[in-house]
Design a protein around this motif. Structure first.
Motif, PDB file in Angstrom:
ATOM      1  N   ASN A 145       0.826  -1.201   0.000  1.00  0.00           N
ATOM      2  CA  ASN A 145       0.000   0.000   0.000  1.00  0.00           C
ATOM      3  C   ASN A 145       0.864   1.257   0.000  1.00  0.00           C
ATOM      4  O   ASN A 145       2.056   1.220   0.307  1.00  0.00           O
ATOM      5  CB  ASN A 145      -0.916   0.017   1.228  1.00  0.00           C
ATOM      6  N   VAL A 146       0.212   2.369  -0.291  1.00  0.00           N
ATOM      7  CA  VAL A 146       0.863   3.675  -0.293  1.00  0.00           C
ATOM      8  C   VAL A 146       0.032   4.620   0.566  1.00  0.00           C
ATOM      9  O   VAL A 146      -1.187   4.748   0.366  1.00  0.00           O
ATOM     10  CB  VAL A 146       1.001   4.242  -1.723  1.00  0.00           C
ATOM     11  N   MET A 147       0.701   5.260   1.523  1.00  0.00           N
ATOM     12  CA  MET A 147       0.089   6.327   2.306  1.00  0.00           C
ATOM     13  C   MET A 147       0.994   7.537   2.184  1.00  0.00           C
ATOM     14  O   MET A 147       2.126   7.526   2.662  1.00  0.00           O
ATOM     15  CB  MET A 147      -0.079   5.932   3.772  1.00  0.00           C
ATOM     16  N   SER A 148       0.514   8.575   1.546  1.00  0.00           N
ATOM     17  CA  SER A 148       1.360   9.726   1.243  1.00  0.00           C
ATOM     18  C   SER A 148       0.640  11.008   1.620  1.00  0.00           C
ATOM     19  O   SER A 148      -0.563  11.151   1.398  1.00  0.00           O
ATOM     20  CB  SER A 148       1.717   9.750  -0.248  1.00  0.00           C
ATOM     21  N   PHE A 149       1.420  11.925   2.186  1.00  0.00           N
ATOM     22  CA  PHE A 149       0.921  13.244   2.555  1.00  0.00           C
ATOM     23  C   PHE A 149       1.931  14.267   2.054  1.00  0.00           C
ATOM     24  O   PHE A 149       3.119  14.192   2.403  1.00  0.00           O
ATOM     25  CB  PHE A 149       0.752  13.366   4.072  1.00  0.00           C
ATOM     26  N   GLY A 150       1.473  15.202   1.244  1.00  0.00           N
ATOM     27  CA  GLY A 150       2.393  16.182   0.697  1.00  0.00           C
ATOM     28  C   GLY A 150       1.664  17.259  -0.075  1.00  0.00           C
ATOM     29  O   GLY A 150       0.432  17.241  -0.223  1.00  0.00           O
ATOM     30  N   GLY A 151       2.450  18.206  -0.579  1.00  0.00           N
ATOM     31  CA  GLY A 151       1.857  19.255  -1.391  1.00  0.00           C
ATOM     32  C   GLY A 151       1.361  18.724  -2.722  1.00  0.00           C
ATOM     33  O   GLY A 151       0.219  18.962  -3.122  1.00  0.00           O
ATOM     34  N   ASP A 152       2.234  17.980  -3.431  1.00  0.00           N
ATOM     35  CA  ASP A 152       1.882  17.351  -4.708  1.00  0.00           C
ATOM     36  C   ASP A 152       2.198  15.867  -4.618  1.00  0.00           C
ATOM     37  O   ASP A 152       3.309  15.478  -4.239  1.00  0.00           O
ATOM     38  CB  ASP A 152       2.674  17.969  -5.867  1.00  0.00           C
ATOM     39  N   VAL A 153       1.232  15.047  -4.983  1.00  0.00           N
ATOM     40  CA  VAL A 153       1.409  13.596  -5.018  1.00  0.00           C
ATOM     41  C   VAL A 153       1.139  13.138  -6.444  1.00  0.00           C
ATOM     42  O   VAL A 153       0.034  13.351  -6.974  1.00  0.00           O
ATOM     43  CB  VAL A 153       0.467  12.880  -4.030  1.00  0.00           C
ATOM     44  N   ASN A 154       2.160  12.522  -7.056  1.00  0.00           N
ATOM     45  CA  ASN A 154       2.061  12.103  -8.454  1.00  0.00           C
ATOM     46  C   ASN A 154       2.317  10.601  -8.555  1.00  0.00           C
ATOM     47  O   ASN A 154       3.373  10.113  -8.132  1.00  0.00           O
ATOM     48  CB  ASN A 154       3.093  12.845  -9.317  1.00  0.00           C
ATOM     49  N   LEU A 155       1.349   9.886  -9.097  1.00  0.00           N
ATOM     50  CA  LEU A 155       1.514   8.469  -9.422  1.00  0.00           C
ATOM     51  C   LEU A 155       1.650   8.378 -10.939  1.00  0.00           C
ATOM     52  O   LEU A 155       0.670   8.512 -11.679  1.00  0.00           O
ATOM     53  CB  LEU A 155       0.326   7.651  -8.917  1.00  0.00           C
ATOM     54  N   ASP A 156       2.883   8.167 -11.395  1.00  0.00           N
ATOM     55  CA  ASP A 156       3.190   8.221 -12.821  1.00  0.00           C
ATOM     56  C   ASP A 156       2.533   7.071 -13.579  1.00  0.00           C
ATOM     57  O   ASP A 156       2.018   6.114 -12.986  1.00  0.00           O
ATOM     58  CB  ASP A 156       4.710   8.201 -13.011  1.00  0.00           C
ATOM     59  N   HIS A 157       2.597   7.161 -14.905  1.00  0.00           N
ATOM     60  CA  HIS A 157       1.993   6.138 -15.760  1.00  0.00           C
ATOM     61  C   HIS A 157       2.605   4.768 -15.514  1.00  0.00           C
ATOM     62  O   HIS A 157       1.928   3.740 -15.652  1.00  0.00           O
ATOM     63  CB  HIS A 157       2.158   6.541 -17.233  1.00  0.00           C
ATOM     64  N   ASP A 158       3.884   4.710 -15.148  1.00  0.00           N
ATOM     65  CA  ASP A 158       4.552   3.431 -14.908  1.00  0.00           C
ATOM     66  C   ASP A 158       4.380   2.926 -13.480  1.00  0.00           C
ATOM     67  O   ASP A 158       4.885   1.851 -13.148  1.00  0.00           O
ATOM     68  CB  ASP A 158       6.051   3.572 -15.210  1.00  0.00           C
ATOM     69  N   ALA A 159       3.707   3.680 -12.636  1.00  0.00           N
ATOM     70  CA  ALA A 159       3.530   3.272 -11.239  1.00  0.00           C
ATOM     71  C   ALA A 159       2.550   2.104 -11.149  1.00  0.00           C
ATOM     72  O   ALA A 159       1.502   2.099 -11.806  1.00  0.00           O
ATOM     73  CB  ALA A 159       3.027   4.446 -10.414  1.00  0.00           C
ATOM     74  N   LEU A 160       2.899   1.122 -10.311  1.00  0.00           N
ATOM     75  CA  LEU A 160       2.050  -0.044 -10.097  1.00  0.00           C
ATOM     76  C   LEU A 160       1.962  -0.297  -8.595  1.00  0.00           C
ATOM     77  O   LEU A 160       2.931  -0.727  -7.968  1.00  0.00           O
ATOM     78  CB  LEU A 160       2.617  -1.271 -10.818  1.00  0.00           C
ATOM     79  N   ILE A 161       0.802  -0.008  -8.028  1.00  0.00           N
ATOM     80  CA  ILE A 161       0.565  -0.216  -6.596  1.00  0.00           C
ATOM     81  C   ILE A 161      -0.377  -1.399  -6.456  1.00  0.00           C
ATOM     82  O   ILE A 161      -1.530  -1.348  -6.916  1.00  0.00           O
ATOM     83  CB  ILE A 161      -0.014   1.043  -5.926  1.00  0.00           C
ATOM     84  N   THR A 162       0.105  -2.465  -5.841  1.00  0.00           N
ATOM     85  CA  THR A 162      -0.706  -3.672  -5.718  1.00  0.00           C
ATOM     86  C   THR A 162      -1.868  -3.480  -4.754  1.00  0.00           C
ATOM     87  O   THR A 162      -2.961  -4.013  -4.972  1.00  0.00           O
ATOM     88  CB  THR A 162       0.168  -4.845  -5.252  1.00  0.00           C
ATOM     89  N   GLY A 163      -1.651  -2.744  -3.698  1.00  0.00           N
ATOM     90  CA  GLY A 163      -2.682  -2.554  -2.683  1.00  0.00           C
ATOM     91  C   GLY A 163      -3.467  -1.281  -2.885  1.00  0.00           C
ATOM     92  O   GLY A 163      -3.852  -0.923  -3.997  1.00  0.00           O
ATOM     93  N   SER A 164      -3.700  -0.581  -1.782  1.00  0.00           N
ATOM     94  CA  SER A 164      -4.524   0.624  -1.784  1.00  0.00           C
ATOM     95  C   SER A 164      -3.658   1.869  -1.683  1.00  0.00           C
ATOM     96  O   SER A 164      -2.479   1.805  -1.334  1.00  0.00           O
ATOM     97  CB  SER A 164      -5.518   0.589  -0.616  1.00  0.00           C
ATOM     98  N   VAL A 165      -4.285   3.005  -1.950  1.00  0.00           N
ATOM     99  CA  VAL A 165      -3.619   4.301  -1.883  1.00  0.00           C
ATOM    100  C   VAL A 165      -4.439   5.215  -0.983  1.00  0.00           C
ATOM    101  O   VAL A 165      -5.649   5.382  -1.191  1.00  0.00           O
ATOM    102  CB  VAL A 165      -3.453   4.935  -3.277  1.00  0.00           C
ATOM    103  N   THR A 166      -3.776   5.781   0.016  1.00  0.00           N
ATOM    104  CA  THR A 166      -4.377   6.789   0.883  1.00  0.00           C
ATOM    105  C   THR A 166      -3.496   8.022   0.820  1.00  0.00           C
ATOM    106  O   THR A 166      -2.293   7.944   1.081  1.00  0.00           O
ATOM    107  CB  THR A 166      -4.472   6.293   2.335  1.00  0.00           C
ATOM    108  N   THR A 167      -4.086   9.146   0.484  1.00  0.00           N
ATOM    109  CA  THR A 167      -3.273  10.338   0.283  1.00  0.00           C
ATOM    110  C   THR A 167      -4.006  11.573   0.771  1.00  0.00           C
ATOM    111  O   THR A 167      -5.236  11.655   0.712  1.00  0.00           O
ATOM    112  CB  THR A 167      -2.920  10.499  -1.210  1.00  0.00           C
ATOM    113  N   GLY A 168      -3.217  12.508   1.248  1.00  0.00           N
ATOM    114  CA  GLY A 168      -3.714  13.825   1.606  1.00  0.00           C
ATOM    115  C   GLY A 168      -2.762  14.855   1.040  1.00  0.00           C
ATOM    116  O   GLY A 168      -1.583  14.882   1.406  1.00  0.00           O
ATOM    117  N   SER A 169      -3.234  15.681   0.142  1.00  0.00           N
ATOM    118  CA  SER A 169      -2.328  16.575  -0.576  1.00  0.00           C
ATOM    119  C   SER A 169      -3.098  17.764  -1.117  1.00  0.00           C
ATOM    120  O   SER A 169      -4.332  17.791  -1.132  1.00  0.00           O
ATOM    121  CB  SER A 169      -1.644  15.823  -1.734  1.00  0.00           C
ATOM    122  N   GLY A 170      -2.323  18.723  -1.582  1.00  0.00           N
ATOM    123  CA  GLY A 170      -2.945  19.847  -2.259  1.00  0.00           C
ATOM    124  C   GLY A 170      -3.367  19.497  -3.677  1.00  0.00           C
ATOM    125  O   GLY A 170      -4.411  19.941  -4.161  1.00  0.00           O
TER     126      GLY A 170
END
Length: 545
Positions: free
Chosen positions: A276-301
């Motif tokens: 999984n990915v848990m990310s907090f930041g100003g900008d959160v970018n998951l690129d075209h080549d990104a592969l996350i098997t689980g879930s994504v939790t994010t808080g960002s601008g």
């Protein structure tokens, strides 16, 4: 003989009482005895006082004096009424617990489950799957040391009368030497720090890696977890464990078999994440080549999702742009949502924001986007709002009833200190209210002090609730008069709490009444605690010359 002279010849009650108690001298006693034999009124008074004295003496020596019938009936009626009162209190408690669970705990558990925290209960979610789980080993080690020290102290207390003082000291020093000479456990963690840190492509770290620096480049293999803090971080290698990052800018172009927890100004993920990915930041970018098997939790601008997410998405962002794949549901809270034509979302999409989402007709969605317009502030036209206010007021009253019943003297002192020491309570409200909160946050930053910090925050929040109840009781006393009895004080507390809750509903300024009362009550509680820890000076002692 005149009427005045006749009254002067009669005995007064004090003389008769002294005669009955045999406190008169012999001559005066004989005079009273002769007078009562001749005077009918004085003899009647003497007999009445003697009978009253016997009754009082008998009452003083009786252990279980029966209650009068009226008092006994009142006591039985009060006991029956208390059954209904406690039934109502437990009913309110059950309602409050159910409302708290359905309104807060259950949504949190659902969101955490969507984020990949699959614990069976809330305690497991908070502790065993925490992003700071590495620090709990230090806490466990500290608890083990304290347990051994406690057992050693108890053993010395038990043996202190059976061994001599020299033998006890020898035993203590021998134990300390044995502890110092014991082999230490080999650390499975590697630390690196510097302005520029680079781990080459062919380098392998056979343990957890903690890195701190300005510019960090991780190109090799980390067989444990990676904890990194820096200004500019790039991970292009292979991390077999989890990755925890606190940095200004983070780019992950390699592979992380575990989860990623990122706190940064700019986070970019181009590689593969096993969990999984848990990310907090100003900008959160998951690129075209990104592969996350689980879930994504994010808080960002700003959130840009162009990659592949195997499970669910939970996002809190000012602007969200989705053009990639999401294998599960998507819940998004924020200002704007844009779903491009290349997006593919296989689960339901819920969006709560200020504007309606912009959805491309070519986007592949399992169902239309469910949009809820955000409302800032309470909705006074909704009856549900007033029902919740009633539930919260009942919860406050029940909380105050329990605390007043468990700590009657402490609660009464806290209520009285609000009026008797206004300046001290206000000063302590600012000092303790903000100082304790900041100290708890500082303790939470350190890994070992996390448990202490969380416990302090819980105590701080609980004391704020108690403080509001204390101020409510004082407000009720201002309106209805002071009292020292338990139930009248509880009644005044109920009136005051209801008034504070009503004032808290006023738009724009209601929070001032609510938090002002809570912090003021916190100052009163702090003053009572401070005074209880102060030594009481002894009185009535004479100093020898």
């Amino acid at each position: 003989m005149s009427e005045t002279e006749e009254k002067m010849k009669h005995l007064d009650e004090m003389t008769c009482l002294l005669y009955l108690e045999r406190q008169l001298d012999r001559a005066r006693g004989l005079e009273v005895s002769l007078h009562t034999q001749e005077c009918q009124s004085c003899r009647t008074l003497l007999r009445a006082l003697e009978r009253e004295s016997r009754l009082l003496t008998r009452a003083m020596f009786e252990d279980n004096e029966p209650l009068p019938s009226r008092l006994a009936q009142f006591q039985e009626a009060a006991r029956r009424s208390m059954q209904w009162i406690w039934a109502l209190a437990f009913g309110l408690a059950a309602t409050g617990v159910y409302a708290l669970y359905t309104e807060y705990i259950e949504p949190w558990q659902r969101q955490l489950h969507e984020a990949g925290f699959n614990g069976t209960n809330l305690l497991g979610l908070l502790i065993f799957q925490s992003p700071f789980w590495k620090g709990w080993q230090s806490v466990i080690t500290l608890l083990e040391f304290l347990a051994l020290a406690t057992l050693g102290g108890l053993g010395l207390m038990f043996l202190r009368r059976r061994i001599r003082r020299g033998s006890a000291l020898a035993l203590v020093f021998a134990s300390l030497c044995a502890a110092l000479l014991a082999p230490t456990q080999a650390s499975a963690t590697e630390f690196r720090k510097g302005d520029r840190i680079t781990i080459g492509k062919d380098e392998v770290v056979h343990s957890d890696l903690y890195v701190a620096g300005g510019q960090i480049r991780i190109g090799g293999t980390i067989e444990g977890d990676l904890v990194v803090a820096g200004g500019d971080v790039e991970v292009s290698g292979h991390v077999l464990g989890d990755m925890l990052s606190t940095s200004g800018q983070v780019r992950m172009t390699g592979q992380v078999d575990g989860s990623i927890r990122g706190y940064a100004g700019n986070i970019t993920i181009k590689g593969k994440v096993g969990r999984n990915v848990m990310s907090f930041g100003g900008d959160v970018n998951l690129d075209h080549d990104a592969l996350i098997t689980g879930s994504v939790t994010t808080g960002s601008g700003r959130l840009s999702l162009d990659g592949h997410v195997g499970r669910d998405l939970l996002a809190f962002a000012g602007q969200s742009n989705i053009s990639g794949d999401i294998g599960g549901a998507a819940k998004i809270y924020g200002g704007e949502l844009n779903i491009d034509s290349s997006a593919d979302i296989r689960g339901p999409v819920d969006f709560e924001g200020d504007k309606e989402p912009q959805v491309s007709p070519q986007a592949k969605l399992a169902s239309p986007v469910h949009f809820v317009k955000q409302t800032h502030g309470p909705n006074y036209s909704n009856p549900h709002y007033y029902i919740w206010q009633l539930i919260w007021a009942s919860a406050y009253i029940l909380f105050g009833l329990v605390l007043f019943a468990l700590m009657p003297a402490f609660s009464s002192q806290a209520v009285n200190s609000l009026q008797e020491h206004l300046g001290a309570t206000l000063g302590l409200a600012v000092l303790v209210g903000f100082g304790l909160f900041v100290a708890a946050l500082i303790a939470c930053v350190t890994v070992v002090g996390l448990f202490v910090g969380l416990a302090t925050l819980a105590l701080w929040f609980g004391t704020l609730y108690f403080g509001l109840v204390v101020v409510g009781a004082q407000l009720g006393q201002w309106l209805m008069g002071r009292t020292k009895e338990f139930w009248p004080l509880v009644g005044r507390m109920c009136v005051g709490v209801v008034i504070i809750r009503v004032l808290a509903m006023i738009p724009q300024v209601g929070w001032i009444f609510k938090y002002g009362a809570a912090f003021w009550g916190l100052g009163a509680i702090s003053l009572v605690i401070f005074r209880r820890f102060q030594p009481v000076p002894a009185t009535g002692l004479t100093v020898p010359p």
